[in-house]
Scaffold this active site. Sequence first.
Site, PDB file in Angstrom:
ATOM      1  N   ASP A 116      -1.928  -2.635  -2.011  1.00 28.85           N
ATOM      2  CA  ASP A 116      -1.929  -3.940  -2.657  1.00 28.85           C
ATOM      3  C   ASP A 116      -1.679  -5.060  -1.663  1.00 28.85           C
ATOM      4  OD1 ASP A 116       0.699  -3.138  -2.214  1.00 28.85           O
ATOM      5  OD2 ASP A 116       1.353  -3.361  -4.295  1.00 28.85           O
ATOM      6  N   ASP A 119       2.784  -6.489   4.025  1.00 36.84           N
ATOM      7  CA  ASP A 119       3.929  -7.396   4.158  1.00 36.84           C
ATOM      8  C   ASP A 119       4.564  -7.146   5.525  1.00 36.84           C
ATOM      9  OD1 ASP A 119       6.021  -9.138   3.610  1.00 36.84           O
ATOM     10  OD2 ASP A 119       7.096  -7.722   2.351  1.00 36.84           O
ATOM     11  N   VAL A 169       5.211 -12.001  -5.007  1.00 34.15           N
ATOM     12  CA  VAL A 169       4.170 -12.190  -6.027  1.00 34.15           C
ATOM     13  C   VAL A 169       4.045 -10.958  -6.918  1.00 34.15           C
ATOM     14  CG1 VAL A 169       2.852 -13.822  -4.624  1.00 34.15           C
ATOM     15  CG2 VAL A 169       2.353 -11.372  -4.442  1.00 34.15           C
ATOM     16  N   ASP A 175       4.255  -5.300  -8.701  1.00 31.71           N
ATOM     17  CA  ASP A 175       5.254  -5.274  -9.769  1.00 31.71           C
ATOM     18  C   ASP A 175       6.537  -5.982  -9.392  1.00 31.71           C
ATOM     19  OD1 ASP A 175       6.005  -3.168  -7.840  1.00 31.71           O
ATOM     20  OD2 ASP A 175       7.604  -2.755  -9.275  1.00 31.71           O
ATOM     21  N   ARG A 181       2.391  -5.283 -13.448  1.00 29.14           N
ATOM     22  CA  ARG A 181       1.248  -4.735 -12.695  1.00 29.14           C
ATOM     23  C   ARG A 181      -0.063  -5.079 -13.393  1.00 29.14           C
ATOM     24  NH1 ARG A 181       3.395  -1.420  -8.695  1.00 29.14           N
ATOM     25  NH2 ARG A 181       5.146  -0.108  -9.288  1.00 29.14           N
TER      26      ARG A 181
HETATM   27  P1  5GP Z   1       5.534  -3.496   3.618  1.00 27.52           P
HETATM   28  O1  5GP Z   1       5.899  -2.071   3.885  1.00 27.52           O
HETATM   29  O2  5GP Z   1       4.237  -3.939   4.285  1.00 27.52           O
HETATM   30  O3  5GP Z   1       6.658  -4.447   3.851  1.00 27.52           O
HETATM   31  O4  5GP Z   1       5.362  -3.644   2.077  1.00 27.52           O
HETATM   32  C1  5GP Z   1       4.321  -3.095   1.417  1.00 27.52           C
HETATM   33  C2  5GP Z   1       4.706  -2.790   0.002  1.00 27.52           C
HETATM   34  O5  5GP Z   1       5.796  -3.584  -0.451  1.00 27.52           O
HETATM   35  C3  5GP Z   1       3.543  -3.126  -0.866  1.00 27.52           C
HETATM   36  O6  5GP Z   1       2.732  -1.982  -1.047  1.00 27.52           O
HETATM   37  C4  5GP Z   1       4.183  -3.591  -2.132  1.00 27.52           C
HETATM   38  O7  5GP Z   1       4.404  -2.480  -2.968  1.00 27.52           O
HETATM   39  C5  5GP Z   1       5.509  -4.150  -1.706  1.00 27.52           C
HETATM   40  N1  5GP Z   1       5.463  -5.629  -1.576  1.00 27.52           N
HETATM   41  C6  5GP Z   1       5.399  -6.368  -0.459  1.00 27.52           C
HETATM   42  N2  5GP Z   1       5.365  -7.687  -0.748  1.00 27.52           N
HETATM   43  C7  5GP Z   1       5.383  -7.775  -2.080  1.00 27.52           C
HETATM   44  C8  5GP Z   1       5.346  -8.883  -3.001  1.00 27.52           C
HETATM   45  O8  5GP Z   1       5.256 -10.070  -2.671  1.00 27.52           O
HETATM   46  N3  5GP Z   1       5.395  -8.558  -4.328  1.00 27.52           N
HETATM   47  C9  5GP Z   1       5.472  -7.272  -4.768  1.00 27.52           C
HETATM   48  N4  5GP Z   1       5.492  -7.090  -6.073  1.00 27.52           N
HETATM   49  N5  5GP Z   1       5.509  -6.214  -3.931  1.00 27.52           N
HETATM   50  C10 5GP Z   1       5.456  -6.466  -2.612  1.00 27.52           C
HETATM   51 MG    MG Z   2       3.120  -0.594  -2.893  1.00 32.74          MG
END
Ligand code: 5GP
Ligand code: MG
Length: 194
Positions: A116, A119, A169, A175, A181
């Site tokens: 999705d 980040d 978001v 979620d 979702r």
């Molecule tokens: P990362 O490991 O890149 O920090 O985060 C990835 C995961 O964190 C995404 O697959 C998602 O599930 C969650 N995530 C990151 N940013 C957001 C956000 O703004 N909103 C939501 N709902 N989930 C996020």
């Molecule tokens: Mg995820």
Amino acid sequence: MSAGASPRPFPYNPPMEEDVARILIHREEIERRLADMAEEIAQTYHRDEEGLTLIPVLAGSIIFLADLMRKLPLKMKIGLVSVSAYPGRTTRPTAPKTVIELTGDLAGRHVLIIDDILDTGRTLRKVREMVLQREPASVRTAVLLRKPSKAPPDVSADFVGFDIEDEFVVGCGLDYDDHYRNYPHIGVLRPEIM
Ligand code: 5GP
Ligand code: MG
């Protein structure tokens, strides 16, 4: 539905909409972008003979996956993995934990990881490492959203829907505490909800 009953207004579930402070990206805009992304992805893979396997990172990628794969005219398989970085009522990332181990025989296949949002990049780094251990022909990544200010240089996505600012978001698979979702747009929740 019985004959003559009028359908409930599409697409809103009123209580869910009331929790959203602001729509960041509208459904129509998402649909348009997905059509372009699908074309880019189809162009990338249509000559490959080894075959394509999508690896959606559950659960956040399910809506993006379903929307995107229906627009792809290629034969493909699906493997699954579930990784959680924001358990429960968290809006700051934790170290991603594997919830469901990677499935599927990926040896010699072209793998497209679907998530999705990119980040901090820790989730995609972890999933990529798991995929690489299965000796695929290639590994690429497609994400609906990217927070560009946070993604480190060693973790990148090959296909990106939208770049967004660094804020939490929901919608289109994303979620908060496992809700929203199914919200059709990308939105920001009212602060008192979180
Ligand atoms: P990362 O490991 O890149 O920090 O985060 C990835 C995961 O964190 C995404 O697959 C998602 O599930 C969650 N995530 C990151 N940013 C957001 C956000 O703004 N909103 C939501 N709902 N989930 C996020
Ligand atoms: Mg995820």
